[in-house]
Motif scaffolding. Structure first.
Motif, PDB file in Angstrom:
ATOM      1  N   SER A 140      -1.764   2.279   7.986  1.00  0.00           N
ATOM      2  CA  SER A 140      -3.198   2.519   7.990  1.00  0.00           C
ATOM      3  C   SER A 140      -3.865   1.739   9.111  1.00  0.00           C
ATOM      4  O   SER A 140      -3.319   0.742   9.618  1.00  0.00           O
ATOM      5  CB  SER A 140      -3.825   2.119   6.649  1.00  0.00           C
ATOM      6  OG  SER A 140      -3.713   0.724   6.449  1.00  0.00           O
ATOM      7  N   ILE A 185      -6.486   0.032   8.608  1.00  0.00           N
ATOM      8  CA  ILE A 185      -6.885  -1.246   8.011  1.00  0.00           C
ATOM      9  C   ILE A 185      -5.826  -2.312   8.299  1.00  0.00           C
ATOM     10  O   ILE A 185      -6.146  -3.446   8.686  1.00  0.00           O
ATOM     11  CB  ILE A 185      -7.095  -1.085   6.493  1.00  0.00           C
ATOM     12  CG1 ILE A 185      -8.252  -0.135   6.220  1.00  0.00           C
ATOM     13  CG2 ILE A 185      -7.341  -2.440   5.836  1.00  0.00           C
ATOM     14  CD1 ILE A 185      -8.464   0.161   4.752  1.00  0.00           C
ATOM     15  N   ASP A 240     -10.145   8.148   9.317  1.00  0.00           N
ATOM     16  CA  ASP A 240      -9.802   7.571   8.016  1.00  0.00           C
ATOM     17  C   ASP A 240      -9.102   6.238   8.240  1.00  0.00           C
ATOM     18  O   ASP A 240      -7.979   6.188   8.761  1.00  0.00           O
ATOM     19  CB  ASP A 240      -8.909   8.536   7.247  1.00  0.00           C
ATOM     20  CG  ASP A 240      -8.634   8.060   5.824  1.00  0.00           C
ATOM     21  OD1 ASP A 240      -9.211   7.024   5.420  1.00  0.00           O
ATOM     22  OD2 ASP A 240      -7.844   8.725   5.119  1.00  0.00           O
ATOM     23  N   LEU A 241      -9.764   5.157   7.841  1.00  0.00           N
ATOM     24  CA  LEU A 241      -9.185   3.827   8.019  1.00  0.00           C
ATOM     25  C   LEU A 241      -8.002   3.579   7.096  1.00  0.00           C
ATOM     26  O   LEU A 241      -7.222   2.647   7.337  1.00  0.00           O
ATOM     27  CB  LEU A 241     -10.248   2.748   7.786  1.00  0.00           C
ATOM     28  CG  LEU A 241     -11.430   2.741   8.755  1.00  0.00           C
ATOM     29  CD1 LEU A 241     -12.399   1.634   8.379  1.00  0.00           C
ATOM     30  CD2 LEU A 241     -10.962   2.568  10.197  1.00  0.00           C
ATOM     31  N   ASN A 242      -7.858   4.382   6.069  1.00  0.00           N
ATOM     32  CA  ASN A 242      -6.761   4.215   5.125  1.00  0.00           C
ATOM     33  C   ASN A 242      -5.574   5.117   5.458  1.00  0.00           C
ATOM     34  O   ASN A 242      -4.721   5.363   4.611  1.00  0.00           O
ATOM     35  CB  ASN A 242      -7.243   4.509   3.706  1.00  0.00           C
ATOM     36  CG  ASN A 242      -6.310   3.937   2.651  1.00  0.00           C
ATOM     37  OD1 ASN A 242      -5.698   2.887   2.848  1.00  0.00           O
ATOM     38  ND2 ASN A 242      -6.187   4.631   1.524  1.00  0.00           N
ATOM     39  N   ALA A 243      -5.513   5.601   6.681  1.00  0.00           N
ATOM     40  CA  ALA A 243      -4.434   6.478   7.134  1.00  0.00           C
ATOM     41  C   ALA A 243      -3.965   6.019   8.509  1.00  0.00           C
ATOM     42  O   ALA A 243      -4.655   5.240   9.178  1.00  0.00           O
ATOM     43  CB  ALA A 243      -4.910   7.931   7.181  1.00  0.00           C
ATOM     44  N   HIS A 295       1.905   2.873   2.708  1.00  0.00           N
ATOM     45  CA  HIS A 295       1.696   3.727   3.882  1.00  0.00           C
ATOM     46  C   HIS A 295       1.042   2.907   4.991  1.00  0.00           C
ATOM     47  O   HIS A 295       0.433   1.861   4.741  1.00  0.00           O
ATOM     48  CB  HIS A 295       0.819   4.940   3.537  1.00  0.00           C
ATOM     49  CG  HIS A 295      -0.536   4.560   3.002  1.00  0.00           C
ATOM     50  ND1 HIS A 295      -1.606   4.253   3.815  1.00  0.00           N
ATOM     51  CD2 HIS A 295      -0.977   4.430   1.720  1.00  0.00           C
ATOM     52  CE1 HIS A 295      -2.662   3.964   3.079  1.00  0.00           C
ATOM     53  NE2 HIS A 295      -2.300   4.059   1.790  1.00  0.00           N
ATOM     54  N   MET A 355       0.822  -1.209   0.000  1.00  0.00           N
ATOM     55  CA  MET A 355       0.000   0.000   0.000  1.00  0.00           C
ATOM     56  C   MET A 355       0.857   1.260   0.000  1.00  0.00           C
ATOM     57  O   MET A 355       0.419   2.317  -0.465  1.00  0.00           O
ATOM     58  CB  MET A 355      -0.932   0.007   1.217  1.00  0.00           C
ATOM     59  CG  MET A 355      -2.014  -1.064   1.177  1.00  0.00           C
ATOM     60  SD  MET A 355      -3.008  -1.091   2.698  1.00  0.00           S
ATOM     61  CE  MET A 355      -3.738   0.534   2.654  1.00  0.00           C
ATOM     62  N   THR A 380       1.953  -1.402  11.707  1.00  0.00           N
ATOM     63  CA  THR A 380       0.797  -1.390  10.807  1.00  0.00           C
ATOM     64  C   THR A 380       0.052  -0.049  10.835  1.00  0.00           C
ATOM     65  O   THR A 380      -0.026   0.655   9.845  1.00  0.00           O
ATOM     66  CB  THR A 380      -0.162  -2.529  11.166  1.00  0.00           C
ATOM     67  OG1 THR A 380      -0.491  -2.448  12.569  1.00  0.00           O
ATOM     68  CG2 THR A 380       0.474  -3.876  10.884  1.00  0.00           C
TER      69      THR A 380
END
Length: 293
Positions: free
Chosen positions: A149, A151, A238-241, A147, A145, A228
């Motif tokens: 996150s 997730i 923000d789950l992607n950060a 980065h 990915m 992680t």
């Protein structure tokens, strides 16, 4: 015969053996008692320091404000919410997988070679250090990915949840008497109905206990989240950060040279300790046998 037996027991050799065993028993009991007192003393000291330092920094701001910069007032709201979000996602993802795997091992493939392999791997995951799980998720999820996150953090926690739920589900279903399975088979019910209506109901308290123990385990994990989810000093949904979490915040604040951050670290450690204690009490309550009056 009785006279011969009594004379054999009362012989000097037998009395010496008996006295030597009594001395050995006293020595071992003394050492065991001393080791117990030694361990409990350190536990009491740790808990006393945690309670004293934790309650000293506990206030309403801890639950209503985000983590502050050095020298400013603040709290742990973003870290608490980040831990709740990632723990809930990890449990929601890991629990069904663990229950299904445990159900297969106990009901469908009890004597299969696949079950033996899965059980062996599950035991390895139970004993594996959590940092290994964090490194694995870092290579599989974070690196591709590009980065960190929330997730990835949730995936790491889900992997830690699965083996605990698998073990407890298999063990609890294996304790269900086979006569109950035979009775449902005699009624012509399929195995899937038997599992849903009979086995799950009989083992429900044990399965719920396994889920609670899994939550208690992952709620204080720091190493997997460092690789992680990393951390975030600000409020983020923000789950992607990167997302803040209570264990990582405690780790970073405890190592800092700032007294206000160290005070927040003690308060966070107190919150995690009470959370894990409450979950273990609830788990033992579910696991305790219920006697009908």
């Amino acid at each position: 015969m009785a006279t011969l037996g009594n004379s054999a027991v009362s012989s000097p050799a037998a009395q010496a053996l008996y006295a030597r065993r009594r001395r050995g028993n006293v020595v071992l009991l003394t050492l065991s008692f001393a080791a117990t007192i030694f361990g409990l003393a350190w536990l009491v000291l740790i808990l006393a320091a945690l309670l004293y330092q934790g309650f000293a920094g506990l206030s309403l701001e801890v639950f209503t404000e985000t983590t502050p910069p050095p020298g400013a007032a603040g709290g742990l709201l973003n870290a608490i919410m980040g831990s709740l979000v990632m723990t809930i996602i990890g449990v929601v993802v890991g629990t069904p997988i663990g229950i299904m795997a445990g159900t297969y091992m106990a009901e469908y493939g009890r004597h299969n070679k696949l079950t033996t392999v899965v059980r062996f791997i599950n035991d390895i995951l139970l004993a594996a250090p959590s940092i290994v799980i964090g490194l694995f998720v870092y290579e599989v999820v974070v690196a591709p990915m590009g980065h960190f996150s929330a997730i990835a953090g949730s995936i790491a926690l889900a992997i830690l949840v699965i083996p605990v739920v698998v073990r407890t589900t298999e063990d609890m279903l294996s304790l269900v008497p086979n006569t109950m399975r035979e009775a449902t088979a005699a009624l012509g019910l399929p195995r899937s109905v038997m599992i849903q209506k009979v086995a799950y109901r009989a083992a429900m308290s044990g399965i719920v206990t396994g889920v609670l123990l899994a939550i208690a385990r992952v709620s204080g994990e720091t190493a997997p989240l460092l690789f992680t989810a990393l951390n975030n000093q600000f409020w983020s949904t923000d789950l992607n950060a990167p997302m803040s979490s209570l264990p990582v915040t405690i780790f970073q604040f405890a190592l800092s040279p700032y007294p206000d951050w160290q005070k927040l670290a003690w308060s966070g450690a107190l919150l995690i300790t009470f959370t894990v204690l409450a979950l273990n009490i609830v788990a033992r309550t579910f696991l305790s046998p219920r006697t009908s009056k």
